[in-house]
Scaffold this active site. Structure first.
Site, PDB file in Angstrom:
ATOM      1  N   ARG A 144       2.127   8.347  -1.296  1.00 51.38           N
ATOM      2  CA  ARG A 144       2.662   7.116  -0.701  1.00 51.38           C
ATOM      3  C   ARG A 144       3.423   7.402   0.593  1.00 51.38           C
ATOM      4  NH1 ARG A 144       2.732   3.245  -5.331  1.00 51.38           N
ATOM      5  NH2 ARG A 144       3.773   1.679  -4.082  1.00 51.38           N
ATOM      6  N   TYR A 147       2.863   5.927   4.177  1.00 53.51           N
ATOM      7  CA  TYR A 147       3.342   4.554   4.398  1.00 53.51           C
ATOM      8  C   TYR A 147       4.864   4.507   4.380  1.00 53.51           C
ATOM      9  CZ  TYR A 147       3.489  -0.564   3.758  1.00 53.51           C
ATOM     10  OH  TYR A 147       3.721  -1.913   3.902  1.00 53.51           O
ATOM     11  N   ASP A 148       5.462   5.036   3.300  1.00 54.97           N
ATOM     12  CA  ASP A 148       6.923   4.960   3.148  1.00 54.97           C
ATOM     13  C   ASP A 148       7.648   5.656   4.296  1.00 54.97           C
ATOM     14  OD1 ASP A 148       5.802   4.250   0.748  1.00 54.97           O
ATOM     15  OD2 ASP A 148       7.131   5.443  -0.508  1.00 54.97           O
ATOM     16  N   GLU A 149       7.245   6.894   4.544  1.00 54.01           N
ATOM     17  CA  GLU A 149       7.927   7.664   5.588  1.00 54.01           C
ATOM     18  C   GLU A 149       7.529   7.178   6.978  1.00 54.01           C
ATOM     19  OE1 GLU A 149      10.402   9.387   5.069  1.00 54.01           O
ATOM     20  OE2 GLU A 149      10.242  10.534   3.225  1.00 54.01           O
ATOM     21  N   GLY A 150       6.281   6.697   7.109  1.00 54.01           N
ATOM     22  CA  GLY A 150       5.869   6.115   8.387  1.00 54.01           C
ATOM     23  C   GLY A 150       6.741   4.914   8.730  1.00 54.01           C
ATOM     24  N   ASN A 176       7.136  -7.222  -2.208  1.00 52.79           N
ATOM     25  CA  ASN A 176       5.776  -7.655  -2.550  1.00 52.79           C
ATOM     26  C   ASN A 176       5.545  -9.131  -2.233  1.00 52.79           C
ATOM     27  OD1 ASN A 176       6.637  -5.325  -4.216  1.00 52.79           O
ATOM     28  ND2 ASN A 176       4.500  -5.350  -4.814  1.00 52.79           N
TER      29      ASN A 176
HETATM   30  N1  UDP Z   1      -0.921  -2.301 -10.615  1.00 51.91           N
HETATM   31  C1  UDP Z   1      -1.556  -2.514 -11.822  1.00 51.91           C
HETATM   32  N2  UDP Z   1      -2.856  -2.906 -11.812  1.00 51.91           N
HETATM   33  C2  UDP Z   1      -3.553  -3.133 -10.670  1.00 51.91           C
HETATM   34  C3  UDP Z   1      -2.893  -2.933  -9.433  1.00 51.91           C
HETATM   35  C4  UDP Z   1      -1.576  -2.514  -9.436  1.00 51.91           C
HETATM   36  O1  UDP Z   1      -0.972  -2.326 -12.899  1.00 51.91           O
HETATM   37  O2  UDP Z   1      -4.743  -3.516 -10.759  1.00 51.91           O
HETATM   38  C5  UDP Z   1       0.492  -1.897 -10.619  1.00 51.91           C
HETATM   39  C6  UDP Z   1       0.849  -0.753  -9.687  1.00 51.91           C
HETATM   40  O3  UDP Z   1       0.648   0.499 -10.308  1.00 51.91           O
HETATM   41  C7  UDP Z   1       2.329  -1.044  -9.429  1.00 51.91           C
HETATM   42  C8  UDP Z   1       2.402  -2.564  -9.450  1.00 51.91           C
HETATM   43  O4  UDP Z   1       1.246  -3.009 -10.148  1.00 51.91           O
HETATM   44  O5  UDP Z   1       3.122  -0.543 -10.477  1.00 51.91           O
HETATM   45  C9  UDP Z   1       2.406  -3.170  -8.067  1.00 51.91           C
HETATM   46  O6  UDP Z   1       1.358  -2.582  -7.377  1.00 51.91           O
HETATM   47  P1  UDP Z   1       0.815  -3.138  -5.992  1.00 51.91           P
HETATM   48  O7  UDP Z   1      -0.329  -2.268  -5.595  1.00 51.91           O
HETATM   49  O8  UDP Z   1       0.565  -4.602  -6.107  1.00 51.91           O
HETATM   50  O9  UDP Z   1       2.026  -2.994  -4.968  1.00 51.91           O
HETATM   51  P2  UDP Z   1       3.120  -1.854  -4.680  1.00 51.91           P
HETATM   52  O10 UDP Z   1       4.405  -2.532  -4.965  1.00 51.91           O
HETATM   53  O11 UDP Z   1       2.898  -0.691  -5.599  1.00 51.91           O
HETATM   54  O12 UDP Z   1       2.928  -1.505  -3.268  1.00 51.91           O
END
Ligand code: UDP
Length: 316
Positions: A144, A147-150, A176
Site C-alpha cells: 500500500r 499510495y500511502d507514502e506517495g 472512503n
Molecule cells: N474488502 C472486502 N471485499 C472486497 C473488497 C474489499 O472485504 O470485495 C475489504 C478490504 O479488505 C478492506 C475494506 O473492505 O478491509 C475496504 O476496502 P476498500 O478496497 O473498499 O478500501 P480501502 O479502505 O481498503 O482503501
C-alpha cells in the site's frame, strides 16, 4: 457559493469523485478544464453534459503542461487498492511528480490549489477516530506504500510550497467515498458487494470482515471539497472529509444484501496485506472551519448507489 468567472482545472476529473465534482462546478458557474490520462476508464462521463464551459484534455499530470487557471483541484490518482497496486510506480509518480507539477504551475500564476489526499496517510491507525493531528502508522515498504507514502510525500511538498512560496494550498484527506458511477470493476468493497449482490453472487469478504471503514456518500464529499476550495482563510489547511459512521465490512455486506433484496451469502477470501483494521474520521476541524458535515445516511446513499448500478448492469 458560486464559481462564476472562475476557471477551474480538475486533474483526474474523469474519475469517480472527479466526475461528480466537475458537474457541480459547472452548475455553480465555473469554466472547467478536465485533465485526465483515462487510466481508470474511458471518458464517457460527460456525454450528457452539453456545456461550452467544459473542456476535456487527455493529459498525464506527470508531464508538464502550460495552462492558466484560478484554481486547480487535484484528484488524479487511482484510489482503489486493486488499481493503485496494479501499477505502483505510476501511482507513486502521479501522487508525487504529478502533484509537484500542478503546484508549481499554481505557484507560477498565483492560483489556488485544492489537493485530494487520503485517510491512508494514517495507515493502520493506533489512534481512533483519527484527527488531522494524528501522525499515522504507515508501512513504507508494503504494497500500500506507493499510495500511502506517495500521498504523504505530496502533502509535505504542498505544505513546503505554502510556507516557502506562499502558494494557497488546501489539503482534503478523503475517507472512503462511495456512490453512483463508481466503476463496476472499481474493486472497492461497496462497488464489489453491490455488483455481486445484483448478480446473485456471494459477497467476497476479505479476512474476518470485522475490519471497519467509514463511508461517505459522494455528494457529501464533493460538497466538502467545494467548501474547502471556496472558503476564505483556509490556505495551508489540512482537513479530514469523511463520514464518522463507522461500520464493519460484514455490516456493509448485511445492509447491501438487505437493500438489494438478496439473501446474504458471503465467501471468505484472504485478508489484504497491511489492511487497516479500523478507520474513522474525526471531522471536528471541517465542521468548525467549513461548517461541513455529511448529510446522507448510509442506507440512503447505498439505496441511490444500488439503483444507479442496477440500471447500468441491466443496460449491459
Ligand atoms: N474488502 C472486502 N471485499 C472486497 C473488497 C474489499 O472485504 O470485495 C475489504 C478490504 O479488505 C478492506 C475494506 O473492505 O478491509 C475496504 O476496502 P476498500 O478496497 O473498499 O478500501 P480501502 O479502505 O481498503 O482503501
Amino acid at each position: 457559493m458560486n464559481f462564476d468567472n472562475q476557471h477551474v482545472v480538475v486533474a483526474g476529473g474523469a474519475g469517480f469523485v472527479g466526475g461528480h465534482l466537475v458537474r457541480s462546478l459547472l452548475a455553480l458557474g465555473a469554466r472547467v478544464t478536465v485533465l485526465d490520462n483515462f487510466h481508470t476508464g474511458p471518458c464517457d462521463k460527460f456525454a450528457s453534459v452539453s456545456s461550452s464551459e467544459l473542456q476535456v484534455i487527455e493529459h498525464d499530470i506527470c508531464d508538464k503542461i502550460d495552462l492558466s487557471f484560478d484554481l486547480v483541484m487535484n484528484l488524479a490518482c487511482p484510489a482503489s487498492p486493486e488499481h493503485y497496486q496494479a501499477d505502483p510506480l505510476q501511482t507513486w509518480r502521479s501522487s508525487v511528480v504529478g502533484t509537484m507539477n500542478l503546484v508549481e504551475l499554481a505557484a507560477s500564476q498565483d492560483a489556488r490549489m485544492v489537493h485530494c489526499s487520503t485517510s491512508e496517510v494514517y495507515g493502520d491507525p493506533l489512534v481512533h477516530p483519527q484527527p488531522e493531528t494524528y501522525l499515522g502508522n504507515v508501512s513504507c515498504t508494503g504494497p500500500r506504500a506507493c499510495y500511502d507514502e506517495g500521498k504523504r510525500a505530496a502533502e509535505t511538498f504542498l505544505l513546503d510550497m505554502f510556507r516557502e512560496r506562499h502558494v494557497d494550498v488546501r489539503i482534503a484527506r478523503l475517507f472512503n467515498t462511495y456512490g453512483p458511477e463508481m466503476a463496476l470493476n472499481d474493486g472497492r468493497v461497496v462497488s464489489n458487494f453491490v455488483v455481486q449482490a445484483l448478480q446473485g453472487k456471494a459477497l467476497t469478504v476479505f479476512g474476518d470482515g470485522n475490519q471497519t471503514r467509514s463511508f461517505c456518500y459522494v455528494a457529501d464529499t464533493v460538497d466538502g471539497l467545494l467548501q474547502l476550495a471556496y472558503g476564505r482563510g483556509l490556505q495551508g489547511q489540512v482537513m479530514n472529509l469523511g463520514n464518522p459512521d463507522e461500520r464493519s465490512v460484514l455490516e456493509i455486506a448485511r445492509i447491501i444484501s438487505d437493500l438489494t433484496g438478496q439473501p446474504l451469502e458471503t465467501v471468505q477470501m484472504a485478508a489484504a496485506v497491511d489492511d487497516p483494521r479500523r478507520r474513522c474520521p474525526d471531522i471536528t476541524r471541517a465542521t468548525e472551519r467549513l461548517g461541513w458535515a455529511p448529510r446522507t445516511s448510509l442506507r440512503d446513499g447505498l439505496s441511490l448507489t444500488i439503483d444507479e448500478f442496477r440500471s447500468r448492469i441491466t443496460r449491459g
